[in-house]
Design a protein around this motif. Structure first.
Motif, PDB file in Angstrom:
ATOM      1  N   GLU A  44       9.055 -10.919  18.476  1.00 60.44           N
ATOM      2  CA  GLU A  44       8.364 -10.445  17.273  1.00 60.44           C
ATOM      3  C   GLU A  44       9.239 -10.635  16.032  1.00 60.44           C
ATOM      4  OE1 GLU A  44       7.252  -6.399  18.083  1.00 60.44           O
ATOM      5  OE2 GLU A  44       5.927  -6.990  19.732  1.00 60.44           O
ATOM      6  N   ASP A  45      10.538 -10.324  16.149  1.00 60.29           N
ATOM      7  CA  ASP A  45      11.461 -10.490  15.026  1.00 60.29           C
ATOM      8  C   ASP A  45      11.553 -11.954  14.614  1.00 60.29           C
ATOM      9  OD1 ASP A  45      11.963  -7.769  15.089  1.00 60.29           O
ATOM     10  OD2 ASP A  45      13.937  -7.962  16.044  1.00 60.29           O
ATOM     11  N   GLU A  46      11.636 -12.847  15.598  1.00 59.05           N
ATOM     12  CA  GLU A  46      11.711 -14.276  15.303  1.00 59.05           C
ATOM     13  C   GLU A  46      10.433 -14.759  14.625  1.00 59.05           C
ATOM     14  OE1 GLU A  46      12.310 -18.582  17.527  1.00 59.05           O
ATOM     15  OE2 GLU A  46      12.559 -16.756  18.676  1.00 59.05           O
ATOM     16  N   ARG A  48       8.352 -12.981  12.817  1.00 53.81           N
ATOM     17  CA  ARG A  48       8.333 -12.435  11.462  1.00 53.81           C
ATOM     18  C   ARG A  48       9.276 -13.234  10.562  1.00 53.81           C
ATOM     19  NH1 ARG A  48       8.944  -7.653  12.711  1.00 53.81           N
ATOM     20  NH2 ARG A  48      11.200  -7.512  12.693  1.00 53.81           N
ATOM     21  N   TRP A  49      10.474 -13.545  11.063  1.00 52.60           N
ATOM     22  CA  TRP A  49      11.444 -14.313  10.298  1.00 52.60           C
ATOM     23  C   TRP A  49      10.881 -15.682   9.944  1.00 52.60           C
ATOM     24  CZ3 TRP A  49      14.160 -18.875  11.257  1.00 52.60           C
ATOM     25  CH2 TRP A  49      15.220 -19.144  10.382  1.00 52.60           C
ATOM     26  N   LEU A  50      10.213 -16.332  10.898  1.00 56.44           N
ATOM     27  CA  LEU A  50       9.631 -17.647  10.629  1.00 56.44           C
ATOM     28  C   LEU A  50       8.510 -17.560   9.600  1.00 56.44           C
ATOM     29  CD1 LEU A  50       9.634 -19.178  14.213  1.00 56.44           C
ATOM     30  CD2 LEU A  50      11.040 -19.890  12.262  1.00 56.44           C
ATOM     31  N   ARG A  51       7.674 -16.513   9.683  1.00 52.48           N
ATOM     32  CA  ARG A  51       6.617 -16.331   8.678  1.00 52.48           C
ATOM     33  C   ARG A  51       7.223 -16.140   7.294  1.00 52.48           C
ATOM     34  NH1 ARG A  51       4.506 -13.048  12.674  1.00 52.48           N
ATOM     35  NH2 ARG A  51       5.188 -11.165  11.557  1.00 52.48           N
ATOM     36  N   GLU A  52       8.273 -15.316   7.217  1.00 54.29           N
ATOM     37  CA  GLU A  52       8.933 -15.077   5.930  1.00 54.29           C
ATOM     38  C   GLU A  52       9.593 -16.352   5.406  1.00 54.29           C
ATOM     39  OE1 GLU A  52      11.548 -11.801   6.742  1.00 54.29           O
ATOM     40  OE2 GLU A  52       9.901 -10.351   6.823  1.00 54.29           O
ATOM     41  N   LEU A  53      10.172 -17.140   6.301  1.00 54.79           N
ATOM     42  CA  LEU A  53      10.777 -18.411   5.904  1.00 54.79           C
ATOM     43  C   LEU A  53       9.705 -19.361   5.377  1.00 54.79           C
ATOM     44  CD1 LEU A  53      13.258 -20.264   5.747  1.00 54.79           C
ATOM     45  CD2 LEU A  53      12.790 -20.915   8.132  1.00 54.79           C
ATOM     46  N   ASP A  54       8.589 -19.460   6.079  1.00 52.84           N
ATOM     47  CA  ASP A  54       7.485 -20.321   5.618  1.00 52.84           C
ATOM     48  C   ASP A  54       7.012 -19.893   4.234  1.00 52.84           C
ATOM     49  OD1 ASP A  54       7.531 -21.849   7.920  1.00 52.84           O
ATOM     50  OD2 ASP A  54       5.827 -20.840   8.861  1.00 52.84           O
ATOM     51  N   SER A  56       8.735 -18.251   1.962  1.00 51.02           N
ATOM     52  CA  SER A  56       9.797 -18.554   1.007  1.00 51.02           C
ATOM     53  C   SER A  56       9.811 -20.040   0.646  1.00 51.02           C
ATOM     54  CB  SER A  56      11.151 -18.138   1.582  1.00 51.02           C
ATOM     55  OG  SER A  56      12.199 -18.513   0.728  1.00 51.02           O
TER      56      SER A  56
END
Length: 92
Positions: A44-46, A48-54, A56
């Motif tokens: 889930e953390d990964e 979320r991080w990928l969604r936030e990176l996309d 950004s």
């Protein structure tokens, strides 16, 4: 609650038992459940991080297309020029 049987090589079984014996877990099942929960949280953390990176990246691309931001190539060229100048000064 459903049950599931798993097979472990002796070293892994010994590790699980050591964690139980140390009092960190009440049973081998507790240990395995904790590992699964941690794995789920990591996934889930990964995600979320990928969604936030996309998000950004999309925001940065929109800013660049609107004429904002600084081109990375220009920044790198400036850094390389300063390094070359500093190198020339130290050589003399």
């Amino acid at each position: 609650m459903a049950s599931m049987n798993i097979s472990l090589p002796d070293p892994l079984r010994d590790h699980v038992q050591a964690r139980v014996d140390s009092g960190h877990y009440a049973s081998a099942s507790d240990y395995v459940r904790d590992l699964i929960r941690r794995d789920q949280q990591g996934i889930e953390d990964e995600a979320r991080w990928l969604r936030e990176l996309d998000t950004s990246i999309a925001e940065s691309m929109a800013e660049m297309q609107a004429g904002g931001g600084i081109d990375l190539g220009v920044v790198c060229d400036g850094i390389m020029a300063r390094l070359a100048t500093a190198e020339d000064r130290s050589a003399t």
